[in-house]
Design a protein around this motif. Structure first.
Motif, PDB file in Angstrom:
ATOM      1  N   VAL A 181       0.839  -1.206   0.000  1.00  0.00           N
ATOM      2  CA  VAL A 181       0.000   0.000   0.000  1.00  0.00           C
ATOM      3  C   VAL A 181       0.874   1.256   0.000  1.00  0.00           C
ATOM      4  CG1 VAL A 181      -1.672   1.332   1.346  1.00  0.00           C
ATOM      5  CG2 VAL A 181      -1.952  -1.132   1.128  1.00  0.00           C
ATOM      6  N   SER A 240      -7.619  -2.191  -3.355  1.00  0.00           N
ATOM      7  CA  SER A 240      -6.437  -2.503  -4.166  1.00  0.00           C
ATOM      8  C   SER A 240      -5.683  -3.693  -3.578  1.00  0.00           C
ATOM      9  CB  SER A 240      -5.458  -1.326  -4.200  1.00  0.00           C
ATOM     10  OG  SER A 240      -6.095  -0.202  -4.692  1.00  0.00           O
ATOM     11  N   SER A 258      -7.556  -6.809  -4.382  1.00  0.00           N
ATOM     12  CA  SER A 258      -7.460  -7.121  -5.810  1.00  0.00           C
ATOM     13  C   SER A 258      -6.104  -7.733  -6.131  1.00  0.00           C
ATOM     14  CB  SER A 258      -7.653  -5.860  -6.649  1.00  0.00           C
ATOM     15  OG  SER A 258      -8.889  -5.285  -6.333  1.00  0.00           O
ATOM     16  N   ARG A 259      -5.048  -7.197  -5.502  1.00  0.00           N
ATOM     17  CA  ARG A 259      -3.715  -7.752  -5.752  1.00  0.00           C
ATOM     18  C   ARG A 259      -3.587  -9.152  -5.188  1.00  0.00           C
ATOM     19  NH1 ARG A 259      -1.796  -2.394  -4.831  1.00  0.00           N
ATOM     20  NH2 ARG A 259      -1.646  -2.829  -2.624  1.00  0.00           N
ATOM     21  N   ARG A 273     -10.219   2.557  -0.612  1.00  0.00           N
ATOM     22  CA  ARG A 273      -9.453   2.405  -1.858  1.00  0.00           C
ATOM     23  C   ARG A 273      -8.213   1.510  -1.638  1.00  0.00           C
ATOM     24  NH1 ARG A 273      -9.222   7.754  -3.373  1.00  0.00           N
ATOM     25  NH2 ARG A 273      -7.135   7.991  -2.582  1.00  0.00           N
ATOM     26  N   GLN A 329      -3.873   3.844 -14.240  1.00  0.00           N
ATOM     27  CA  GLN A 329      -4.614   2.648 -14.642  1.00  0.00           C
ATOM     28  C   GLN A 329      -4.458   2.390 -16.127  1.00  0.00           C
ATOM     29  OE1 GLN A 329      -8.613   2.775 -13.346  1.00  0.00           O
ATOM     30  NE2 GLN A 329      -8.029   2.017 -11.335  1.00  0.00           N
ATOM     31  N   ALA A 375       2.514   1.662  -3.329  1.00  0.00           N
ATOM     32  CA  ALA A 375       1.538   2.057  -4.347  1.00  0.00           C
ATOM     33  C   ALA A 375       1.216   3.549  -4.215  1.00  0.00           C
ATOM     34  CB  ALA A 375       0.266   1.220  -4.216  1.00  0.00           C
TER      35      ALA A 375
END
Lengths: 232, 230
Positions: free
Chosen positions: A71, B37, B40-41, B33, A81, A74
């Motif tokens: 996280v 994510s 999803s990963r 969010r 995207q 990211a």
């Protein structure tokens, strides 16, 4: 229980410290700082060894760390995207070499080139090898395998390994792999250690801003030599 | 990415009124969010479960995390970004939920929880299981039976061999996560001492269980097998 989990259990038995260890709550208090250090390329394990030790001893706590690091990375390197290439890393040699070539990322996002080319070829290997080496040496699960080895020689070997894992030209055969790791297998190298190396490699690539898809491809390639490495 | 500083986050979340509402809303969106994510990963190996998709799970976990954060604001150390701290709680909440769901679908009988040692701990050991592996496992089983206290044994078997999540083991034993970690740490120390007192080293034990072919020598230095010495 999988073989790797059983190996981990044995590792944790022998890695137990004589005194007290950080509790899970203490670990979670320190974890955000640890993840941020790691995400900025600092040697978090050296700065916060108790946190590193706890995550070795407590796989559930380690899973939280791995998720948090994803996280944080990211957020640090947001990937647009869809079709765009991964964002460049924030600093260091890798940034200078990124992206390796505009041809690697054609319009429409169709990736025509090989994984090795997409990652940046030899330059990417050179950029990644130092960080990867530091990460591996700081990893308590596998550091003992590098005790007393010549650093120059190790860096050359790590470079060959990364070239192979990046899908590049390498001269390794299965026989070479078995021979190169014979001594380590005799020292107890097993599946859990190979898992740790692949995990460290993935972490290194994420720190360098490599997109998750490529990280997975590299991990799969590294995993493909597992049986040769372990002489199965 | 948020533009609030740590101080601004803390101040807004401690206040009442519209600025508090706005901060809570922003935090919930950030967390939702991030959790989405993350899920999803992780992909299908940790699916949210039937009738429950990643979005639902992300929404619920974000909500739970916001409540937890509001009750723990004084515990924020300030040595990281506030959002990193918040994410760490969110990931923990999410993984706990996934583990609880997996555990609910596991096939362990409650009556055998913490009591039954597996006959053989490793899934798919392969066609060969060497005599030495069997002897090593018998020794480990014996030490787990004899060197640990009943509570240590229960906790270790339930968590390590029956794969019960730590928080659920803690609930089951009527304790908390930190005490349970200490209990398991003490169990490991006892096992380590018992193994070392029998002359068994880490290297030897790992080598035995990582040797799928019984005919292969354990060590290349010609050392005898561990169990010829004990």
């Amino acid at each position: 229980m999988k073989r790797t989990e059983f190996g981990r259990l044995i590792d944790t038995i022998f890695a137990s410290k004589a005194g007290e260890e950080l509790s899970c709550s203490d670990y979670f208090e320190r974890l955000p700082r640890y993840a941020e250090l790691e995400a900025t390329g600092e040697d978090a394990a050296a700065r916060l060894p108790d946190v590193r030790h706890h995550m070795h001893q407590c796989p559930e706590c380690e899973e939280v760390y791995l998720g948090l690091l994803e996280v944080v990375l990211a957020e640090k390197n947001p990937t647009p995207q869809g079709k765009n290439p991964p964002s460049p890393p924030s600093k260091g040699a890798f940034e200078e070499n990124w992206p390796p070539s505009k041809r690697s990322w054609p319009e429409g996002g169709i990736r025509m080139s090989s994984l090795y080319e997409r990652l940046g070829g030899e330059k990417a290997v050179d950029a990644a090898v130092d960080l990867f080496y530091r990460t591996v040496l700081a990893d308590g699960r596998i550091a003992r395998f590098f005790e007393g080895v010549d650093m120059e020689d190790q860096l050359a070997k790590q470079k060959s390994f990364l070239t192979m894992a990046f899908g590049g030209p390498n001269k390794y055969t299965g026989k070479d792999m078995r021979k190169a790791h014979e001594r380590l297998v005799a020292k107890g190298l097993n599946d859990s250690h190979v898992d740790a190396v692949i995990e460290d490699l993935s972490r290194t690539l994420r720190q360098l801003g490599v997109a998750e898809k490529e990280v997975q491809e590299v991990a799969a390639l590294a995993n493909s030599v597992r049986s040769d490495v372990l002489n199965h | 990415m948020t533009t609030r500083s740590n101080t601004e986050w803390l101040a807004a979340l401690r206040q009442r009124g519209q600025s508090h509402e706005n901060a809570v809303k922003e935090l919930r969106q950030l967390l939702r969010r991030a959790i989405f994510s993350f899920l999803s990963r992780k992909g299908s190996t940790n699916a949210a479960g039937p009738g429950y998709d990643h979005e639902d799970l992300a929404e619920d976990c974000a909500q739970e995390t916001v409540l937890l954060i509001q009750s723990k604001l004084d515990q924020f150390r300030g040595d990281s970004q506030f959002t990193t701290w918040a994410y760490s709680i969110a990931i923990r909440v999410t993984l706990n939920e996934l583990r609880r769901r997996r555990w609910r679908t596991s096939a362990i009988e409650v009556a055998r929880l913490g009591d039954a040692m597996p006959h053989w701990p490793i899934d798919n050991p392969g066609p060969e299981r060497s005599l030495e592996q069997q002897q090593a496992w018998a020794m480990l089983s014996e030490l787990i039976e004899t060197a640990l206290t009943p509570l240590q044994r229960k906790a270790l078997i339930a968590h390590a061999f029956q794969e019960m999540p730590l928080d659920l083991v803690a609930e089951w034993l009527g304790t908390n996560r930190n005490s349970l970690y200490k209990l398991i740490h003490d169990a490991r120390k006892r096992l380590q001492a018992a193994l070392l007192s029998r002359g068994v080293t880490h290297r030897e034990l790992i080598a035995i269980f990582d040797t799928p072919r019984p005919e292969r020598p354990y060590f290349e230095d010609g050392k005898e097998s561990l169990f010829h010495r004990v």
